[in-house]
Scaffold this active site. Structure first.
Site, PDB file in Angstrom:
ATOM      1  N   ASN A  45      35.107   2.200 -29.533  1.00 50.34           N
ATOM      2  CA  ASN A  45      35.446   2.191 -28.113  1.00 50.34           C
ATOM      3  C   ASN A  45      36.751   2.947 -27.886  1.00 50.34           C
ATOM      4  O   ASN A  45      37.665   2.924 -28.714  1.00 50.34           O
ATOM      5  CB  ASN A  45      35.478   0.771 -27.528  1.00 50.34           C
ATOM      6  CG  ASN A  45      36.368  -0.187 -28.268  1.00 50.34           C
ATOM      7  OD1 ASN A  45      36.553  -0.074 -29.485  1.00 50.34           O
ATOM      8  ND2 ASN A  45      36.929  -1.150 -27.562  1.00 50.34           N
ATOM      9  N   ILE A  46      36.799   3.645 -26.766  1.00 47.79           N
ATOM     10  CA  ILE A  46      37.964   4.469 -26.418  1.00 47.79           C
ATOM     11  C   ILE A  46      38.370   4.088 -24.998  1.00 47.79           C
ATOM     12  O   ILE A  46      37.658   4.412 -24.036  1.00 47.79           O
ATOM     13  CB  ILE A  46      37.619   5.973 -26.497  1.00 47.79           C
ATOM     14  CG1 ILE A  46      37.039   6.329 -27.877  1.00 47.79           C
ATOM     15  CG2 ILE A  46      38.865   6.820 -26.198  1.00 47.79           C
ATOM     16  CD1 ILE A  46      36.473   7.736 -27.978  1.00 47.79           C
ATOM     17  N   GLU A  47      39.487   3.368 -24.893  1.00 44.25           N
ATOM     18  CA  GLU A  47      39.908   2.865 -23.579  1.00 44.25           C
ATOM     19  C   GLU A  47      40.797   3.893 -22.860  1.00 44.25           C
ATOM     20  O   GLU A  47      41.208   4.894 -23.449  1.00 44.25           O
ATOM     21  CB  GLU A  47      40.622   1.520 -23.753  1.00 44.25           C
ATOM     22  CG  GLU A  47      39.670   0.491 -24.340  1.00 44.25           C
ATOM     23  CD  GLU A  47      40.226  -0.924 -24.380  1.00 44.25           C
ATOM     24  OE1 GLU A  47      41.446  -1.108 -24.235  1.00 44.25           O
ATOM     25  OE2 GLU A  47      39.403  -1.849 -24.561  1.00 44.25           O
ATOM     26  N   CYS A  56      32.351   2.916 -24.307  1.00 44.40           N
ATOM     27  CA  CYS A  56      31.931   1.911 -25.282  1.00 44.40           C
ATOM     28  C   CYS A  56      31.550   2.583 -26.604  1.00 44.40           C
ATOM     29  O   CYS A  56      31.093   3.735 -26.623  1.00 44.40           O
ATOM     30  CB  CYS A  56      30.710   1.155 -24.777  1.00 44.40           C
ATOM     31  SG  CYS A  56      31.037   0.081 -23.380  1.00 44.40           S
ATOM     32  N   GLU A  58      29.031   2.128 -28.568  1.00 48.38           N
ATOM     33  CA  GLU A  58      27.618   2.513 -28.692  1.00 48.38           C
ATOM     34  C   GLU A  58      27.377   3.883 -28.083  1.00 48.38           C
ATOM     35  O   GLU A  58      26.713   4.747 -28.664  1.00 48.38           O
ATOM     36  CB  GLU A  58      26.716   1.494 -27.978  1.00 48.38           C
ATOM     37  CG  GLU A  58      26.759   0.087 -28.541  1.00 48.38           C
ATOM     38  CD  GLU A  58      27.811  -0.787 -27.871  1.00 48.38           C
ATOM     39  OE1 GLU A  58      28.913  -0.280 -27.541  1.00 48.38           O
ATOM     40  OE2 GLU A  58      27.545  -1.981 -27.689  1.00 48.38           O
ATOM     41  N   CYS A  89      26.717  -3.898 -23.736  1.00 52.48           N
ATOM     42  CA  CYS A  89      26.732  -4.033 -22.275  1.00 52.48           C
ATOM     43  C   CYS A  89      25.488  -3.361 -21.676  1.00 52.48           C
ATOM     44  O   CYS A  89      24.780  -2.599 -22.350  1.00 52.48           O
ATOM     45  CB  CYS A  89      28.013  -3.433 -21.702  1.00 52.48           C
ATOM     46  SG  CYS A  89      27.997  -1.641 -21.616  1.00 52.48           S
ATOM     47  N   CYS A  92      25.250   0.479 -21.926  1.00 48.64           N
ATOM     48  CA  CYS A  92      24.886   0.943 -23.275  1.00 48.64           C
ATOM     49  C   CYS A  92      23.407   0.709 -23.548  1.00 48.64           C
ATOM     50  O   CYS A  92      22.740   1.545 -24.163  1.00 48.64           O
ATOM     51  CB  CYS A  92      25.738   0.250 -24.334  1.00 48.64           C
ATOM     52  SG  CYS A  92      27.435   0.854 -24.318  1.00 48.64           S
TER      53      CYS A  92
HETATM   54  N1  THU Z   1      32.825  -2.470 -25.322  1.00 52.93           N
HETATM   55  C1  THU Z   1      32.071  -1.698 -26.174  1.00 52.93           C
HETATM   56  O1  THU Z   1      32.598  -0.863 -26.914  1.00 52.93           O
HETATM   57  N2  THU Z   1      30.721  -1.900 -26.191  1.00 52.93           N
HETATM   58  C2  THU Z   1      30.056  -2.768 -25.371  1.00 52.93           C
HETATM   59  O2  THU Z   1      28.822  -2.825 -25.402  1.00 52.93           O
HETATM   60  C3  THU Z   1      30.806  -3.651 -24.482  1.00 52.93           C
HETATM   61  C4  THU Z   1      32.271  -3.460 -24.429  1.00 52.93           C
HETATM   62  C5  THU Z   1      34.277  -2.252 -25.285  1.00 52.93           C
HETATM   63  C6  THU Z   1      34.780  -1.613 -24.032  1.00 52.93           C
HETATM   64  C7  THU Z   1      36.215  -2.088 -23.976  1.00 52.93           C
HETATM   65  O3  THU Z   1      37.027  -1.202 -24.701  1.00 52.93           O
HETATM   66  C8  THU Z   1      36.197  -3.429 -24.697  1.00 52.93           C
HETATM   67  O4  THU Z   1      34.949  -3.494 -25.375  1.00 52.93           O
HETATM   68  C9  THU Z   1      36.351  -4.620 -23.784  1.00 52.93           C
HETATM   69  O5  THU Z   1      35.436  -4.564 -22.759  1.00 52.93           O
END
Ligand code: THU
Length: 137
Positions: A45-47, A56, A58, A89, A92
């Site tokens: 994940n890259i915020e 996300c 995935e 989520c 994804c």
């Molecule tokens: N996140 C994912 O990488 N995959 C998901 O299916 C759900 C959420 C990440 C996004 C964010 O960086 C962190 O989880 C919290 O929501």
């Protein structure tokens, strides 16, 4: 998915999760996508400071695979820290459904309790994916 394949995917996703850029949520996610040709594509994940731009793990993994010209997949594994696995989520799931059928295997792992890993299929998570085509146009 056999045990050997599971171990290979879990290693790849754990490595991806270590690279996660998650300064806001501190929730690190790694995804490993096993392609039909045997290659594994990883994503983390890259915020972003503008939260809605977060990517996300995935979808990052699918982006890596498709960019490499690969569109056929055998399995996906998703790892998070902690004892409980996290479910992908909705966004994804819809991306997974673009490339993978209802029987596509998904493995969900929380690193602190491998025994609680969840094994299911895409149809369990998203029984009715949106499809664009004749009938809804
Ligand atoms: N996140 C994912 O990488 N995959 C998901 O299916 C759900 C959420 C990440 C996004 C964010 O960086 C962190 O989880 C919290 O929501």
């Amino acid at each position: 998915m056999n045990k050997q394949t599971e171990v290979k995917l879990i290693r790849a996703e754990a490595a991806a999760a270590r690279k996660a850029y998650a300064p806001y949520s501190k929730f690190r996610v790694g995804a490993a996508l096993l392609a039909a040709n045997g290659k594994v594509f990883s994503g983390c994940n890259i915020e972003n400071a503008s939260y809605g731009l977060t990517m996300c793990a995935e979808r990052v993994a699918f982006g890596a695979a498709v960019t490499a010209g690969v569109r056929t997949f055998k399995a996906l594994a998703v790892v998070v820290g902690g004892r409980k696995p996290a479910y992908p989520c909705g966004a994804c799931l819809q991306v997974i459904a673009e490339f993978c059928g209802p029987e596509f295997p998904v493995l969900l792992v929380g690193t602190a309790n491998m025994k609680a890993a969840v094994r299911l299929h895409l149809k369990d998570l998203l029984p009715k994916a949106f499809r664009f085509g004749r009938g809804n146009r």
